[in-house]
Enzyme design. Structure first.
Site, short mmCIF file in Angstrom:
data_model
loop_
_atom_site.label_atom_id
_atom_site.label_comp_id
_atom_site.label_asym_id
_atom_site.label_seq_id
_atom_site.Cartn_x
_atom_site.Cartn_y
_atom_site.Cartn_z
CD GLU A 86 -21.40 9.52 1.31
OE1 GLU A 86 -21.38 10.06 2.44
OE2 GLU A 86 -20.38 9.32 0.64
CB SER A 492 -23.54 55.07 -50.55
OG SER A 492 -22.64 55.94 -51.19
#
Length: 890
Positions: A86, A492
């Site tokens: 690059e 319960s």
């Protein structure tokens, strides 16, 4: 000389005009240029990562996938590959490369096309941060100005590091750290030269050069990168040849999830979005650590899933998920024979006796449409023998299902009725069936996606830290979190809170209540209310301890009447239950109110921790992307001012230790920063907030001790057992307390239990609230194969589904892991609790010392003062004898 003067004059004028023009363009574009502050404080938009308390990644949120790396963490070969390809003159130019620009200009003059770029790494970074990829002159000029601006404000290494982390590399990966994970499932330092060269070639055009979408183009680009590295002397010819000839190994990888816990992750994600907003939460790089450990979270998930499979299998097999062809085709193919089938189709059948127009693509398409969830995966049945059948999955893997993996599959008729056990495999499946299978105990089994749903929540009762949470069988099938969103009748499970209200209003554990039927006419409705015990058995006068252990419904109603409805409701709210959800009639004593599992477990934690209302929380700490502590939860501790010093010190030590252990895993500099910041955000031990006390320590202790009776075998095996007796039987611990819960018609099943260090609630039911959990009948093959365990755990249990049968096994499985090798932690006996010998039947004082008596706890001043008379004695009772040893039962 004359011409030379002219040239110099023209050059000077051109330079002056150029300078003026550039200056004008600069001031024209100056408002669009980034500020120095933005350049120095660049946000990388790193996804949020969520970890368990012990550092296992469970989820990642954010569209852009990024794994930030420093320059030091980037392999030298990768740095050289990027620079060679690059911008080989990166460390020599000043942000723009005149040589590159000249080369591109000459190409433009000669060809008339902008085919060659001259962008440096700095320019590419400028474009990636602030501009677009459009090829216009104005964009290029802006790019140059921004690049020069960046070079003036940042060092070369800072720019290169930003490039490594910012550049787009395809498949939503940004930066080379993320690209290594996306394409290869590796860290940067684990990549080969061929893989490094592939990644280094991506910045030019990530959408068309990536090795997943365009492998041929990627190979050619890799070759160019390797040639540039060879030209620059970064690699040898031998290295070039080896890397150039390497095959393409890239495939798409997800985030490195170490534990899939989506219900927990989704709760934390929602909380982070509420705190920071969606965009900031998903891009701020936050590292969020849950309160739950990977061990307990995984144990909870396995317990819920296995329990739902057990429930589902004992209710029968609902048949194949789908079929590849009509069932009649099996008989037709067998009759025609293979030769005739070949004559009628050009293609060979995939398997013997299959229709010859069913090919591999048909199979894979059908399986893909079904989907895999939880433990189950779809397969197609390829052949069936007498006691086995063979399956094939979408990857082409074949598995044989043995008889012990399918003998559970009685036909499902409805939720309360099953058919006869199968005799052969063909009674269950046929070739061409698409079915589910799952693995259990190293055996592949026929399976089905459970119809019922489940949830489990576990808390540290001393500070509210969620230790595990599961909101259903599979988040990917249903994202509805039943642990936090499903308000269901608690049955319960409400009774410990009702009994606590009774103790607060003059009752004692030894108070005798009449366990007899209630038949009361309701003038408003014109209907008699007849609450019944389950089962419908009545013991007459009974002590409160036994009534809770046996979960006597009519006793709970009578206690509510003794306390008063308003007083009871007010007392229930002390446990964190929303008053708006509490029924305002006597059915509240039986659990007609609807609450979430998280609300129920919070209430149970109040009993487990000695009377304090803690606040559940899921997030322990939040770090930034560099591992520095941003925030840490400071929980309210369940303790009084007078005895909180030890708890405060322990909480402070644990939180500091977690941060320091994390810092040790980072670089030394980051460790120092994390430790320093941690000290600044931590509350000092003496400033740790305290949870509010809502019931007395004595009340909590007495309720918890009654709940111990509910999880025990009391007396010999032929004597009575608490409704949750399997807990002590299987876990073999004496520090457990718990309570089952079953609603009318068994639509909801619950079990909540705890010791002093851990409290958990499990729930099972259908999302369709009108559907009952039903009942099951005797399954002879399961009973024959496992006679000892039959009828008390797993998919062999029989009878009407209840809290003990449907929900408690999940709680037990979770606790088997959670309490493994953990010392027992019984409830400490608080001050002002006394223990006296009483008569088992009457609850009065006694001078006897035989098995008609027992020692019972009382709040000082409430113990009985009257002795039982001789004519009141019942020598036959044996209700509360010492627990028998588990080994003596079978």
């Amino acid at each position: 000389m004359k011409y030379l003067k002219t040239v110099l004059l023209v050059g000077f004028v051109a330079a002056l005009l150029g300078s003026v023009t550039l200056t004008g363009i600069y001031f024209y574009m100056k408002p669009d240029l980034p500020s120095v502050a933005i350049l120095k404080d660049v946000r990388l938009q790193t996804p949020m990562r969520i970890y368990t308390h012990d550092g296992k990644l469970i989820s990642q949120y954010g569209v852009k996938r990024r794994i930030p790396v420093t320059l030091d963490e980037t392999p030298e070969l990768l740095q050289k590959a990027i620079l060679a390809t690059e911008d080989s003159r990166f460390y020599k130019h000043f942000g723009i490369d005149p040589i590159g620009i000249t080369r591109a200009f000459i190409n433009l003059v000669l060809t008339g096309e902008k085919s060659q770029g001259a962008s440096t790494l700095t320019q590419q970074l400028a474009r990636g941060f602030f501009l677009t990829r459009e090829k216009t002159y104005i964009r290029k000029i802006k790019e140059v100005f921004i690049a020069l601006h960046m070079e003036a404000e940042l060092s070369k290494d800072e720019i290169f590091e930003l490039y490594l982390n910012k550049i787009e590399l395809g498949h939503r990966s940004f930066g080379f750290g993320a690209a290594a994970q996306v394409y290869y499932g590796k860290k940067l330092n684990e990549l080969s030269l061929a893989q490094i060269a592939t990644l280094a070639g991506l910045p030019q055009a990530p959408s068309v050069l990536n090795p997943i979408s365009r492998p041929e183009r990627s190979l050619e680009r890799r070759r160019i990168v390797l040639l540039r590295m060879l030209d620059e002397g970064f690699i040898t010819k031998a290295q070039f040849n080896e890397a150039n000839s390497a095959p393409v190994t890239a495939k798409k990888h997800g985030a490195e999830i170490e534990l899939d816990a989506p219900y927990l992750a989704d709760l934390i994600y929602s909380e982070m979005v509420n705190l920071y907003g969606k965009e900031e939460a998903e891009t701020g790089g936050y590292q969020v650590y849950a309160t739950a450990s990977s061990t307990l979270q995984q144990a909870a998930q396995h317990a819920v899933k296995q329990n739902l499979h057990d429930y589902d299998e004992r209710h029968g097999y609902r048949g194949a998920v789908a079929r590849l062809w009509p069932l009649q085709a099996n008989n037709d193919n067998a009759a025609k024979g293979e030769a005739k089938a070949e004559e009628e189709c050009a293609a060979q059948p995939l398997y013997v006796n299959w229709p010859c127009d069913i090919d591999e693509n048909d199979v894979n398409d059908a399986l893909a449409n079904i989907g895999a969830y939880g433990f189950v995966r779809p397969v197609v049945v390829t052949s069936v023998d007498e006691k086995t059948f063979i399956t094939r999955d979408s990857a082409g893997t074949e598995r044989t299902i043995e008889w012990q993996g399918m003998d559970w599959a009685r036909p499902y008729i409805h939720d309360s009725r099953q058919g006869q056990p199968p005799d052969t495999a063909s009674d269950i499946v046929a070739a061409g069936d698409i079915v589910y299978i799952r693995e259990q105990d190293d055996l592949w089994r026929l399976a089905q996606l459970p119809d019922a749903s489940g949830a489990l929540v576990a808390l540290d009762p001393n500070n509210g830290a969620v230790q595990a949470i599961v909101g259903g069988y599979s988040f990917y099938e249903s994202q509805f979190n039943r642990a936090t969103q499903a308000k269901r009748q608690v049955g319960s499970n409400i009774k410990p809170f009702v009994y606590s209200a009774a103790l607060e209003n003059g009752y004692t554990i030894a108070s005798v209540i009449n366990d007899a039927p209630i038949n009361e006419w309701d003038e408003a409705t014109g209907v008699a209310w007849r609450p019944q015990n389950s089962p419908a058995e009545y013991d007459g006068p009974i002590r409160m301890r036994i009534a809770l252990g046996k979960s006597k419904n009519v006793v709970s109603v009578r206690l509510l009447r003794g306390v008063g409805l308003d007083n009871t409701i007010e007392h229930l709210t002390r446990f964190g239950l929303d008053k708006a959800d509490i029924s305002r009639d006597e059915t509240v004593s039986l659990g007609s109110s609807s609450h979430t599992p998280l609300e129920v477990v919070r209430g149970m934690a109040t009993i487990a921790n000695g009377g304090f209302l803690i606040q559940p929380y899921f997030i322990d700490r939040v770090l930034d992307e560099n591992g520095r502590m941003l925030w840490q939860h400071t929980p309210s501790l369940a303790c009084d001012n007078v005895d909180c010093d030890e708890a405060r010190q322990q909480a402070f030590a644990e939180s500091s230790g977690a941060a320091n252990a994390e810092a040790d895993a980072e670089a030394d500099v980051e460790a120092m920063l994390a430790a320093e910041l941690n000290q600044s955000v931590q509350s000092e031990p003496e400033n740790t907030p305290l949870a509010p006390r809502v019931i007395s320590a004595q009340n909590a202790f007495l309720v918890a001790d009654m709940m111990r009776t509910a999880v025990r075998v009391n007396g010999s095996w032929t004597d009575w057992r608490g409704t949750g007796w399997r807990a002590s039987l299987i876990l073999k611990r004496d520090d457990l307390a718990g309570k089952t819960g079953t609603t009318n018609d068994s639509r909801d099943a619950w079990f909540s239990g705890f010791n002093r260090k851990l409290v958990a609630t499990a729930w099972v039911g259908f999302d369709d609230m009108n559907r009952q959990l039903g009942r099951t009948t005797y399954n002879q093959p399961l009973a024959a194969r496992d006679p000892e365990r039959f009828s008390w755990i797993g998919n062999a249990m029989i009878g009407t589904e209840s809290g003990a049968m449907a929900a408690q096994p999940a709680w037990i499985r979770f606790m088997q892991t959670a309490l493994n090798d953990v010392p027992e932690a019984p409830m400490p006996v608080p001050a002002d609790i006394v223990r006296v010998r009483i008569d088992r039947t009457s609850g009065k004082l006694t001078r006897r010392t035989d098995d008609t008596t027992l020692f019972e706890y009382f709040l000082r001043g409430t113990q009985p003062t009257v002795y039982v008379l001789d004519d009141e004695l019942d020598d036959s009772t044996g209700e509360d004898k010492t627990n028998v040893d588990v080994d003596d039962i079978f």
